[in-house]
Design a protein around this motif. Structure first.
Motif, short mmCIF file in Angstrom:
data_model
loop_
_atom_site.label_atom_id
_atom_site.label_comp_id
_atom_site.label_asym_id
_atom_site.label_seq_id
_atom_site.Cartn_x
_atom_site.Cartn_y
_atom_site.Cartn_z
N ALA A 109 15.51 5.49 -1.16
CA ALA A 109 14.74 4.41 -1.79
C ALA A 109 13.24 4.69 -1.74
O ALA A 109 12.76 5.49 -0.92
N ALA A 110 12.51 4.02 -2.63
CA ALA A 110 11.05 4.06 -2.57
C ALA A 110 10.59 3.08 -1.49
O ALA A 110 11.17 2.00 -1.33
N LEU A 111 9.57 3.46 -0.76
CA LEU A 111 9.06 2.60 0.31
C LEU A 111 7.83 1.85 -0.17
O LEU A 111 6.83 2.45 -0.59
N VAL A 112 7.92 0.53 -0.13
CA VAL A 112 6.73 -0.29 -0.39
C VAL A 112 5.84 -0.20 0.85
O VAL A 112 6.34 -0.20 1.98
N VAL A 113 4.53 -0.10 0.63
CA VAL A 113 3.60 0.04 1.76
C VAL A 113 3.94 -1.00 2.82
O VAL A 113 4.00 -2.21 2.53
N PRO A 114 4.20 -0.56 4.06
CA PRO A 114 4.63 -1.49 5.12
C PRO A 114 3.69 -2.67 5.31
O PRO A 114 2.46 -2.54 5.23
N ILE A 115 4.30 -3.83 5.57
CA ILE A 115 3.55 -5.06 5.84
C ILE A 115 3.36 -5.19 7.35
O ILE A 115 4.32 -5.11 8.11
N LEU A 116 2.11 -5.36 7.77
CA LEU A 116 1.82 -5.51 9.20
C LEU A 116 1.85 -6.98 9.56
O LEU A 116 1.05 -7.78 9.06
N HIS A 117 2.79 -7.35 10.41
CA HIS A 117 2.94 -8.74 10.84
C HIS A 117 1.74 -9.14 11.69
O HIS A 117 1.30 -8.37 12.57
N VAL A 118 1.19 -10.33 11.44
CA VAL A 118 0.04 -10.80 12.21
C VAL A 118 0.46 -10.99 13.66
O VAL A 118 1.39 -11.74 13.96
N ASP A 176 -4.70 -10.36 14.85
CA ASP A 176 -5.28 -9.37 13.94
C ASP A 176 -4.55 -9.42 12.59
O ASP A 176 -3.35 -9.22 12.53
N GLU A 177 -5.29 -9.69 11.53
CA GLU A 177 -4.70 -9.82 10.20
C GLU A 177 -4.91 -8.57 9.35
O GLU A 177 -4.84 -8.62 8.12
N SER A 178 -5.14 -7.44 9.98
CA SER A 178 -5.39 -6.20 9.25
C SER A 178 -4.16 -5.77 8.45
O SER A 178 -3.03 -5.98 8.86
N GLU A 179 -4.42 -5.16 7.31
CA GLU A 179 -3.36 -4.61 6.48
C GLU A 179 -3.27 -3.10 6.69
O GLU A 179 -4.15 -2.49 7.32
N PHE A 180 -2.21 -2.50 6.13
CA PHE A 180 -1.98 -1.07 6.30
C PHE A 180 -3.21 -0.26 5.91
O PHE A 180 -3.67 0.62 6.64
N SER A 181 -3.77 -0.55 4.74
CA SER A 181 -4.89 0.24 4.23
C SER A 181 -6.18 0.01 5.00
O SER A 181 -7.13 0.78 4.86
N ASP A 182 -6.24 -1.05 5.82
CA ASP A 182 -7.42 -1.27 6.67
C ASP A 182 -7.44 -0.28 7.84
O ASP A 182 -8.50 0.14 8.30
N ILE A 183 -6.25 0.08 8.32
CA ILE A 183 -6.14 0.92 9.53
C ILE A 183 -5.87 2.37 9.17
O ILE A 183 -6.43 3.29 9.80
N PHE A 184 -5.01 2.59 8.15
CA PHE A 184 -4.61 3.95 7.81
C PHE A 184 -5.10 4.33 6.42
O PHE A 184 -5.37 3.47 5.58
N ASP A 185 -5.21 5.63 6.20
CA ASP A 185 -5.65 6.17 4.91
C ASP A 185 -4.44 6.16 3.97
O ASP A 185 -3.59 7.05 4.03
N LEU A 186 -4.37 5.16 3.10
CA LEU A 186 -3.20 4.96 2.25
C LEU A 186 -3.01 6.10 1.24
O LEU A 186 -1.89 6.58 1.03
N ASP A 187 -4.09 6.54 0.61
CA ASP A 187 -3.98 7.63 -0.37
C ASP A 187 -3.46 8.90 0.29
O ASP A 187 -2.62 9.61 -0.28
N HIS A 188 -3.95 9.18 1.49
CA HIS A 188 -3.48 10.36 2.22
C HIS A 188 -2.00 10.22 2.59
O HIS A 188 -1.24 11.18 2.48
#
Length: 545
Positions: free
Chosen positions: A190-199, A205-217
């Protein structure tokens, strides 16, 4: 100091302060330095009161110079008048302000010696403590099988199945679940939707995946393994996902396909929560390699976090090697482990009361006493334990230590055994410039990421207890070439810690001997069934010539 160009002879001068020179009249100086024009007899000279006045003056003046030269550091005399002062290089811009800050910090103290353009403290250069283990030639080796590569073409083109995952916990716990989410997506094709980080309910902390990790990379590195999408396509937006909350622990790829694949093909979207330890640690070789590829290559921190973490690393390393110490001394750690901080009766009562009010926090083996837990190696090391261990392992007294982790129960008082023994003791707040951490102060995941970067970059790393961060960094350092990582042998060493009659030299010898094989040498995961390959990457993810 001046040097003659012709004779190449060194000439030494002592400069006299202008206040002293101005206090002498021109007549007095002439009388001291020039011969008298008129001839007179010795008897007449001795009877002259001016002679005795100047004799006493010169004697006193010379004695004053001797005293100032030897004792007063404020007088501008060099201890060695013929020595050549070292020139300081000029630095402009931001580097100038950092250098000025550094000059006033504790990182500048200690005798220095020049080596490869850096200034290292002599005993640190010579200390065995910084010596790296033998990596036995192991290097990263992620060669996937032909079958894996053949299936990849079909999986990345599939547009019918999508996996949504919600990961929880702290940053390092979320990191582990993201690794498993990619592997599960691969198992299901399956294709993976960018993981959702539970608060996180604790840190908020309400950070999203792209706030912490380099999504394009992340997408680019995994492009040939799993398709990663930022959101569901329009064809699936109105589809209600199948939600699975009861995934057992340590399931196999066969179990996942048997329980999820048919429904997944029918409905197109599968939603999984709480993936922590749900996927087995013992997977086929290609999937183990995929785990390493995600953990060590794809999951790179966002550029702003990476830049700041590398800046702090550079600042502490400018003066030589450093030890990163991950301390687990927070209040919740003492409560969950069933252990006591060893500070005072008052703090022990705080832990006891918290545990009575919330017994569900105690993780395991609730029937054991505190002493039994400690001797079994189930308790975090407190500051005194860490200090004794580091000294026994030969850590130099002037070693720079970066400590990662949350604020310990008891505050600075809890750290006193360490700070008294090791004066160069810093955390991210100490190394950051004023206001540099302010944008991240309320984002626990960002602060944990900074700790991760500085710890992973260190010359020596040691955790005071297990946990997700310690395990992740241990694996990361092994994958990077088996950089020195001290794993405290708590189960065997703590009985010696409690033996007060043991001489210090004998204690040091025993502790050093117990840790000879716990310094980051290659450790085969195949002898540790059920252990995570991202902690023990040999031999699935590393090979030796």
């Amino acid at each position: 100091m001046a040097v003659s160009k012709n004779k190449r002879k060194q000439q030494c001068f002592i400069s006299v302060p202008s206040q002293i020179v101005n206090s002498l009249s021109s007549n007095s100086l002439q009388s001291l330095l020039l011969s008298p024009k008129k001839k007179s007899s010795k008897a007449k000279l001795l009877k002259n009161p001016m002679f005795w006045f100047f004799f006493l003056f010169v004697f006193g003046f010379l004695d004053m110079l001797r005293l100032w030269f030897r004792f007063d550091p404020l007088v501008p005399f060099s201890q060695n008048p013929c020595s050549i002062p070292q020139q300081e290089s000029s630095i402009s811009g931001q580097e100038s302000s950092i250098s000025k800050w550094y000059a006033s910090s504790e990182l500048n103290v200690g005798p220095k010696s020049e080596k490869n353009g850096e200034f290292l403290e002599r005993d640190e250069e010579e200390s065995e403590f910084w010596k790296q283990p033998d990596g036995l030639g192991y290097r990263p080796c992620l060669e996937f099988s032909k079958e894996y590569r053949r299936e990849s073409m079909k999986i990345v083109k599939d547009r019918t199945k999508y996996l949504i995952v919600v990961v929880s916990g702290g940053m390092n716990q979320q990191r582990n679940q993201i690794v498993d989410a990619v592997v599960i997506a691969r198992i299901l094709g399956a294709a993976l939707v960018v993981p959702i980080l539970h608060v996180n309910v604790i840190w908020g902390d309400e950070s999203e995946f792209s706030d912490i990790f380099d999504l394009d990379h992340f997408k680019e590195v995994l492009a040939n393994d799993v398709r990663v999408v930022s959101s569901l396509p329009s064809t699936h937006l109105m589809t209600r996902p199948v939600e699975e909350k009861q995934t057992p622990f340590h399931v196999t790829p066969q179990w996942i396909r048997a329980h999820y694949l048919r429904r997944h093909r029918r409905d197109g979207i599968l939603l999984l929560r709480g993936l922590d330890s749900r996927l087995s640690k013992d997977l086929p070789s290609d999937l183990q390699k995929l785990r390493c590829k995600v953990a060590f290559h794809a999951l790179r921190f966002a550029p702003s976090i990476l830049e700041l973490g590398n800046k702090l690393t550079e600042r502490i390393r400018r003066k030589g090697p450093y030890l990163a110490l991950h301390l687990r001394m927070e209040k919740d750690v003492w409560v969950r482990t069933g252990c006591l901080p060893g500070l005072s009766r008052e703090y022990d009562e705080i832990i006891h009361n918290e545990r009575k009010q919330r017994p569900e926090l105690l993780t395991s083996r609730s029937n054991m006493t505190y002493r039994e837990r400690k001797l079994a190696g189930l308790c975090p090391l407190n500051a005194l334990d860490v200090t004794r261990l580091l000294k026994a392992l030969g850590a130099p007294k002037n070693a720079r230590i970066y400590w990662a982790g949350g604020n310990p129960l008891g505050g600075k008082e809890a750290l006193l055994p360490l700070t008294r023994e090791f004066a160069h003791f810093y955390n991210k707040e100490d190394l950051a410039l004023p206001g540099e951490l302010e944008p991240l102060s309320k984002k626990a995941s960002f602060m944990a990421a900074i700790d991760y970067i500085v710890s992973e970059n260190s010359d020596v790393f040691m955790p005071s207890h297990g946990g997700n961060m310690g395990h992740a960094i241990q694996g990361h350092r092994a994958y990077a070439g088996h950089k020195k990582t001290i794993t405290p042998n708590k189960r065997q060493m703590l009985s010696y810690f409690l033996n007060s009659s043991l001489p210090q030299a004998e204690f040091n010898r025993i502790i050093l001997d117990l840790h000879q094989d716990s310094l980051g040498q290659p450790d085969l995961r195949t002898s540790k069934t059920g252990r995570d390959v991202t902690k023990y990457p040999v031999p699935e993810c590393m090979c030796s010539d």
